[in-house]
Design a protein around this motif. Structure first.
Motif, PDB file in Angstrom:
ATOM      1  N   ALA A 165      64.025 -63.207 -14.568  1.00 33.25           N
ATOM      2  CA  ALA A 165      64.948 -62.741 -15.607  1.00 33.25           C
ATOM      3  C   ALA A 165      64.627 -63.301 -16.991  1.00 33.25           C
ATOM      4  CB  ALA A 165      66.381 -63.102 -15.222  1.00 33.25           C
ATOM      5  N   ALA A 166      64.328 -64.594 -17.070  1.00 33.66           N
ATOM      6  CA  ALA A 166      64.118 -65.231 -18.372  1.00 33.66           C
ATOM      7  C   ALA A 166      62.665 -65.168 -18.826  1.00 33.66           C
ATOM      8  CB  ALA A 166      64.588 -66.680 -18.312  1.00 33.66           C
ATOM      9  N   VAL A 167      61.743 -65.474 -17.917  1.00 31.94           N
ATOM     10  CA  VAL A 167      60.322 -65.484 -18.277  1.00 31.94           C
ATOM     11  C   VAL A 167      59.741 -64.076 -18.289  1.00 31.94           C
ATOM     12  CG1 VAL A 167      58.045 -66.401 -17.651  1.00 31.94           C
ATOM     13  CG2 VAL A 167      60.079 -67.826 -17.368  1.00 31.94           C
ATOM     14  N   GLY A 168      60.323 -63.190 -17.470  1.00 30.46           N
ATOM     15  CA  GLY A 168      59.831 -61.818 -17.413  1.00 30.46           C
ATOM     16  C   GLY A 168      58.675 -61.631 -16.456  1.00 30.46           C
ATOM     17  N   MET A 169      58.507 -62.562 -15.527  1.00 28.98           N
ATOM     18  CA  MET A 169      57.423 -62.471 -14.556  1.00 28.98           C
ATOM     19  C   MET A 169      57.748 -61.412 -13.492  1.00 28.98           C
ATOM     20  SD  MET A 169      55.732 -65.741 -12.569  1.00 28.98           S
ATOM     21  CE  MET A 169      55.578 -66.636 -14.119  1.00 28.98           C
ATOM     22  N   GLN A 170      56.724 -60.761 -12.987  1.00 30.75           N
ATOM     23  CA  GLN A 170      56.924 -59.794 -11.912  1.00 30.75           C
ATOM     24  C   GLN A 170      57.504 -60.501 -10.685  1.00 30.75           C
ATOM     25  OE1 GLN A 170      56.511 -56.504 -11.655  1.00 30.75           O
ATOM     26  NE2 GLN A 170      55.847 -56.250 -13.781  1.00 30.75           N
ATOM     27  N   PRO A 171      58.539 -59.917 -10.047  1.00 30.48           N
ATOM     28  CA  PRO A 171      59.188 -60.576  -8.905  1.00 30.48           C
ATOM     29  C   PRO A 171      58.229 -60.966  -7.788  1.00 30.48           C
ATOM     30  CG  PRO A 171      60.499 -58.717  -9.629  1.00 30.48           C
ATOM     31  CD  PRO A 171      59.221 -58.658 -10.410  1.00 30.48           C
ATOM     32  N   ILE A 172      57.248 -60.116  -7.495  1.00 29.82           N
ATOM     33  CA  ILE A 172      56.335 -60.405  -6.402  1.00 29.82           C
ATOM     34  C   ILE A 172      55.473 -61.626  -6.714  1.00 29.82           C
ATOM     35  CG2 ILE A 172      54.473 -58.890  -7.191  1.00 29.82           C
ATOM     36  CD1 ILE A 172      54.029 -58.133  -4.229  1.00 29.82           C
ATOM     37  N   ILE A 173      55.132 -61.824  -7.984  1.00 29.99           N
ATOM     38  CA  ILE A 173      54.342 -62.989  -8.381  1.00 29.99           C
ATOM     39  C   ILE A 173      55.212 -64.232  -8.459  1.00 29.99           C
ATOM     40  CG2 ILE A 173      52.858 -63.963 -10.177  1.00 29.99           C
ATOM     41  CD1 ILE A 173      51.631 -61.618  -8.654  1.00 29.99           C
ATOM     42  N   ALA A 174      56.405 -64.072  -9.061  1.00 28.80           N
ATOM     43  CA  ALA A 174      57.313 -65.208  -9.225  1.00 28.80           C
ATOM     44  C   ALA A 174      57.685 -65.823  -7.882  1.00 28.80           C
ATOM     45  CB  ALA A 174      58.568 -64.760  -9.975  1.00 28.80           C
ATOM     46  N   THR A 175      57.994 -64.978  -6.907  1.00 27.30           N
ATOM     47  CA  THR A 175      58.411 -65.492  -5.600  1.00 27.30           C
ATOM     48  C   THR A 175      57.220 -65.891  -4.732  1.00 27.30           C
ATOM     49  OG1 THR A 175      58.530 -63.220  -4.730  1.00 27.30           O
ATOM     50  CG2 THR A 175      60.546 -64.175  -5.634  1.00 27.30           C
ATOM     51  N   LEU A 176      56.046 -65.301  -5.027  1.00 26.74           N
ATOM     52  CA  LEU A 176      54.840 -65.704  -4.303  1.00 26.74           C
ATOM     53  C   LEU A 176      54.490 -67.160  -4.607  1.00 26.74           C
ATOM     54  CD1 LEU A 176      52.474 -64.796  -2.475  1.00 26.74           C
ATOM     55  CD2 LEU A 176      51.244 -64.134  -4.546  1.00 26.74           C
ATOM     56  N   ILE A 177      54.775 -67.599  -5.833  1.00 30.73           N
ATOM     57  CA  ILE A 177      54.520 -68.988  -6.223  1.00 30.73           C
ATOM     58  C   ILE A 177      55.306 -69.941  -5.326  1.00 30.73           C
ATOM     59  CG2 ILE A 177      54.866 -70.689  -8.067  1.00 30.73           C
ATOM     60  CD1 ILE A 177      54.390 -68.403 -10.066  1.00 30.73           C
TER      61      ILE A 177
END
Length: 342
Positions: free
Chosen positions: A121-133
């Motif tokens: 939401a804040a950084v604007g990262m793609q959900p699949i990448i954000a949660t993959l981390i």
């Protein structure tokens, strides 16, 4: 005539149950032993409880056109931190140890969900990448918490969460009912459900309409983390141990499949919690069926994937219409010629 969105999930679930009944006539038998109900159906509900809870949280994330690949790791982390807390609790009473462990694990799970929501939401990262981390790092964190070992504990109040019984039924079933009713109430009895669907379907329009899409995304990912934390408590308490390496392994994939089978689109928008519940029961019933008929462990995942593929194809209206069109063109060639020359 348009069929209800639960029609095909119920057909698939009924087919699996019918197969089990034919293969094992006593599949539906339920017995009472020492005040507790036992049977295959009870086992499906009991062992499927963690997956159902994780899938409920995943449904709301997918409804926002997102995805959470980290739920399996959060399951492992919450179970690991709870067991570590009890193991290092000293001479305190078992109930206070359990209470502290549960609160610590759930707070940590919500914080991890907040981290996912922040990246999306804040950084604007793609959900699949954000949660993959967090999926990758979280599994390592769980192993760091357990020092790469399986933490074994002895705490009866904590064990009751996953292995206890209430009113002759496994206590985990009541946890599922509570989470499901809470999610349904907040999404169907308040405007939250409409906000979630709006953010997933038309994010720009919802923002222009005054909906705080960032707040909605944060809330959804935090709730998904909470659901994964609850599932981790159930899994670890059921076996009175925490395994940072294997706990919750591939749960994210089963949860996504349960949501899709239940009729919720991966493109976001309208979601169906009841469909997700049926989808998770299909996954758990399929797992039980595979083990019951003696499928070798090395090809279990292949068989499971094939069945899920068939289920998804059956649910696809485009696929069904294509099959019907080909069948009609093969059996009624005159009709095809009329269409061509008409």
């Amino acid at each position: 005539m348009h069929k209800h969105h639960l029609f095909w999930p119920f057909v698939v679930l009924g087919t699996l149950l019918l197969f089990n009944l034919i293969y094992s006539p006593d599949f539906f038998s339920i017995q009472m032993k020492e005040g507790h109900l036992y049977g295959s159906l009870i086992d499906i509900l009991n062992f499927g409880s963690p997956l159902i809870i994780v899938s409920i949280g995943m449904t709301l994330v997918i409804a926002t056109s997102g995805i959470d690949l980290s739920v399996g790791s959060i399951v492992a982390i919450s179970g690991a931190i709870a067991c570590l807390s009890i193991s290092n609790g000293g001479e305190r009473s078992p109930f206070s140890l359990m209470l502290a462990a549960v609160v610590l694990a759930l707070v940590l799970a919500v914080v991890l969900g907040l981290w996912n929501g922040f990246l999306v939401a804040a950084v604007g990262m793609q959900p699949i990448i954000a949660t993959l981390i967090l999926m990758v790092a979280g599994r390592g964190i769980a192993q760091l918490i357990t020092s790469g070992q399986i933490i074994t504990i002895s705490n009866n109040p904590y064990k009751y969460i996953g292995a206890g019984s209430l009113a002759t039924l496994p206590f985990s079933i009541f946890i599922v009912v509570t989470v499901f009713l809470a999610a349904s109430m907040f999404t169907r009895r308040t405007a939250l459900g409409l906000f979630i669907e709006s953010v997933g379907c038309k994010p720009v329009a919802s923002r222009l309409a005054g909906i705080r899409s960032r707040t909605v995304l944060l809330a959804v990912y935090m709730f998904c983390g909470l659901c994964a934390g609850i599932a981790g408590l159930i899994l670890s308490s059921n076996v009175s141990s925490a395994d940072g390496n294997n706990a919750g392994l591939w749960y994210e994939l089963d949860a996504i499949l349960a949501v899709v089978i239940g009729g919720t689109s991966l493109n976001g928008g309208r979601f169906y919690l009841a469909g997700t519940l049926v989808g998770a029961l299909i996954i758990q019933t399929l797992t039980t069926t595979i083990y019951m008929i003696g499928v070798p462990p090395e090809i279990t995942l292949v068989v499971k994937a094939l069945v899920v593929l068939i289920v998804c194809l059956i649910q696809s209206e485009t696929f069904r219409l294509t099959l019907v069109a080909r069948w009609r063109s093969r059996h009624y060639p005159a009709e095809r010629e009329v269409k061509q020359h008409g």
